[in-house]
Design a protein around this motif. Structure first.
Motif, PDB file in Angstrom:
ATOM      1  N   VAL A  94       0.852  -1.189   0.000  1.00  0.00           N
ATOM      2  CA  VAL A  94       0.000   0.000   0.000  1.00  0.00           C
ATOM      3  C   VAL A  94       0.884   1.233   0.000  1.00  0.00           C
ATOM      4  N   LEU A  95       0.480   2.225  -0.783  1.00  0.00           N
ATOM      5  CA  LEU A  95       1.138   3.530  -0.784  1.00  0.00           C
ATOM      6  C   LEU A  95       0.190   4.502  -0.105  1.00  0.00           C
ATOM      7  N   VAL A  96       0.579   4.994   1.056  1.00  0.00           N
ATOM      8  CA  VAL A  96      -0.314   5.860   1.840  1.00  0.00           C
ATOM      9  C   VAL A  96       0.458   7.065   2.365  1.00  0.00           C
ATOM     10  N   ARG A  97      -0.235   8.189   2.446  1.00  0.00           N
ATOM     11  CA  ARG A  97       0.390   9.392   2.995  1.00  0.00           C
ATOM     12  C   ARG A  97       0.514   9.301   4.514  1.00  0.00           C
ATOM     13  N   SER A  98      -0.448   8.612   5.151  1.00  0.00           N
ATOM     14  CA  SER A  98      -0.464   8.542   6.615  1.00  0.00           C
ATOM     15  C   SER A  98      -0.568   7.081   7.058  1.00  0.00           C
ATOM     16  N   PRO A  99       0.557   6.386   7.193  1.00  0.00           N
ATOM     17  CA  PRO A  99       0.529   4.975   7.597  1.00  0.00           C
ATOM     18  C   PRO A  99      -0.176   4.738   8.920  1.00  0.00           C
ATOM     19  N   ASP A 100      -0.224   5.752   9.790  1.00  0.00           N
ATOM     20  CA  ASP A 100      -0.872   5.590  11.089  1.00  0.00           C
ATOM     21  C   ASP A 100      -2.377   5.394  10.966  1.00  0.00           C
ATOM     22  N   LYS A 101      -2.924   5.695   9.794  1.00  0.00           N
ATOM     23  CA  LYS A 101      -4.364   5.514   9.590  1.00  0.00           C
ATOM     24  C   LYS A 101      -4.721   4.079   9.215  1.00  0.00           C
ATOM     25  N   LEU A 102      -3.702   3.256   8.959  1.00  0.00           N
ATOM     26  CA  LEU A 102      -3.951   1.855   8.622  1.00  0.00           C
ATOM     27  C   LEU A 102      -4.216   1.057   9.886  1.00  0.00           C
ATOM     28  N   SER A 103      -5.130   0.079   9.776  1.00  0.00           N
ATOM     29  CA  SER A 103      -5.362  -0.818  10.912  1.00  0.00           C
ATOM     30  C   SER A 103      -5.503  -2.251  10.406  1.00  0.00           C
ATOM     31  N   PRO A 104      -4.498  -2.774   9.672  1.00  0.00           N
ATOM     32  CA  PRO A 104      -4.587  -4.142   9.151  1.00  0.00           C
ATOM     33  C   PRO A 104      -4.163  -5.153  10.207  1.00  0.00           C
ATOM     34  N   PRO A 105      -4.496  -6.427  10.003  1.00  0.00           N
ATOM     35  CA  PRO A 105      -4.006  -7.462  10.906  1.00  0.00           C
ATOM     36  C   PRO A 105      -2.480  -7.522  10.851  1.00  0.00           C
ATOM     37  N   ALA A 106      -1.873  -7.917  11.959  1.00  0.00           N
ATOM     38  CA  ALA A 106      -0.420  -8.031  11.997  1.00  0.00           C
ATOM     39  C   ALA A 106       0.029  -9.158  11.068  1.00  0.00           C
ATOM     40  N   GLY A 107       1.226  -9.042  10.534  1.00  0.00           N
ATOM     41  CA  GLY A 107       1.747 -10.093   9.661  1.00  0.00           C
ATOM     42  C   GLY A 107       2.744  -9.532   8.685  1.00  0.00           C
ATOM     43  N   ASP A 108       3.457 -10.407   8.009  1.00  0.00           N
ATOM     44  CA  ASP A 108       4.486  -9.959   7.078  1.00  0.00           C
ATOM     45  C   ASP A 108       3.984  -9.912   5.641  1.00  0.00           C
ATOM     46  N   GLN A 109       2.675 -10.062   5.458  1.00  0.00           N
ATOM     47  CA  GLN A 109       2.109 -10.011   4.098  1.00  0.00           C
ATOM     48  C   GLN A 109       1.959  -8.580   3.607  1.00  0.00           C
ATOM     49  N   LEU A 110       2.021  -7.618   4.516  1.00  0.00           N
ATOM     50  CA  LEU A 110       1.725  -6.225   4.165  1.00  0.00           C
ATOM     51  C   LEU A 110       3.000  -5.393   4.113  1.00  0.00           C
ATOM     52  N   ARG A 111       3.196  -4.729   2.955  1.00  0.00           N
ATOM     53  CA  ARG A 111       4.300  -3.781   2.828  1.00  0.00           C
ATOM     54  C   ARG A 111       3.719  -2.384   2.746  1.00  0.00           C
ATOM     55  N   VAL A 112       4.086  -1.538   3.682  1.00  0.00           N
ATOM     56  CA  VAL A 112       3.552  -0.182   3.744  1.00  0.00           C
ATOM     57  C   VAL A 112       4.620   0.801   3.292  1.00  0.00           C
TER      58      VAL A 112
END
Length: 207
Positions: free
Chosen positions: A29-47
């Motif tokens: 995901v490309l996001v301006r504010s990573p703190d707004k993300l609330s995904p499940p924990a895990g190594d599948q997500l690259r922020v």
């Protein structure tokens, strides 16, 4: 599947992110504010903290992507029409061909005036057309590209529940369609990531 998602903190995008991670896909995901993300924990997500209006950020996010989903909204700005060219260019440079975006029913063909889009005709009840004009610009850019694009075009979009049953139609809004929930729009959009259905087409969606 390696999925690149733009608009992951938005209404539709946040649902797609949760579904993709739950299914075990790797998601960037490309996001301006990573703190707004609330995904499940895990190594599948690259922020990646960045901005779709910066070509270098988009290019960095595009690395290793198989499929792109964009749920970028208009939000009273030109982020959509300015960001889509950067996405298209990065896809072409990285050899990525499949992109699914979320637009609006306003850019579907009008049933009453087939030579016009809905927002240009009497079929649309909206007085303000700025958002539809932004989505129209994005549509024209995708249409001119050589990409395998699909634009999901929901009508009125309340939060609602995920029902899992809805009607879709290429290029037109299903007759009598008045609304479609955010979760069901996300469900259909996400389903296209692994499908060759509706390539180079707009798709109306409604109950």
């Amino acid at each position: 599947m390696n999925l690149l998602l733009f608009g992951a903190t938005g209404r539709v995008g946040s649902h797609i992110l949760k579904q993709a991670l739950a299914d075990g896909h790797r998601v960037t995901v490309l996001v301006r504010s990573p703190d707004k993300l609330s995904p499940p924990a895990g190594d599948q997500l690259r922020v990646i903290a960045g901005n779709v209006l910066k070509p270098a950020d988009v290019q960095r996010a595009m690395k290793d992507a198989d499929t792109v989903i964009s749920t970028l909204s208009t939000d009273g700005s030109t982020v959509l029409s300015e960001g889509i060219p950067h996405i298209i260019r990065a896809m072409e440079q990285e050899g990525v061909t499949r992109i699914i975006t979320v637009g609006t029913a306003g850019i579907l063909q009008s049933r009453t005036s087939p030579e016009l889009l809905r927002y240009q005709s009497s079929e649309s009840k909206r007085k303000l057309t700025r958002a539809a004009e932004e989505h129209h610009k994005a549509y024209l850019l995708l249409e001119k590209s050589g990409l395998d694009w699909t634009i999901v075009c929901p009508t009125y979009l309340p939060d609602g529940d995920r029902i899992g049953s809805y009607r879709v139609e290429a290029d037109f809004l299903p007759e009598g369609g008045a609304e479609i929930s955010v979760p069901d729009t996300a469900d259909f959009t996400y389903s296209l990531a692994g499908s060759r259905d509706y390539i180079r087409s707009r798709v109306g969606i409604a109950y």
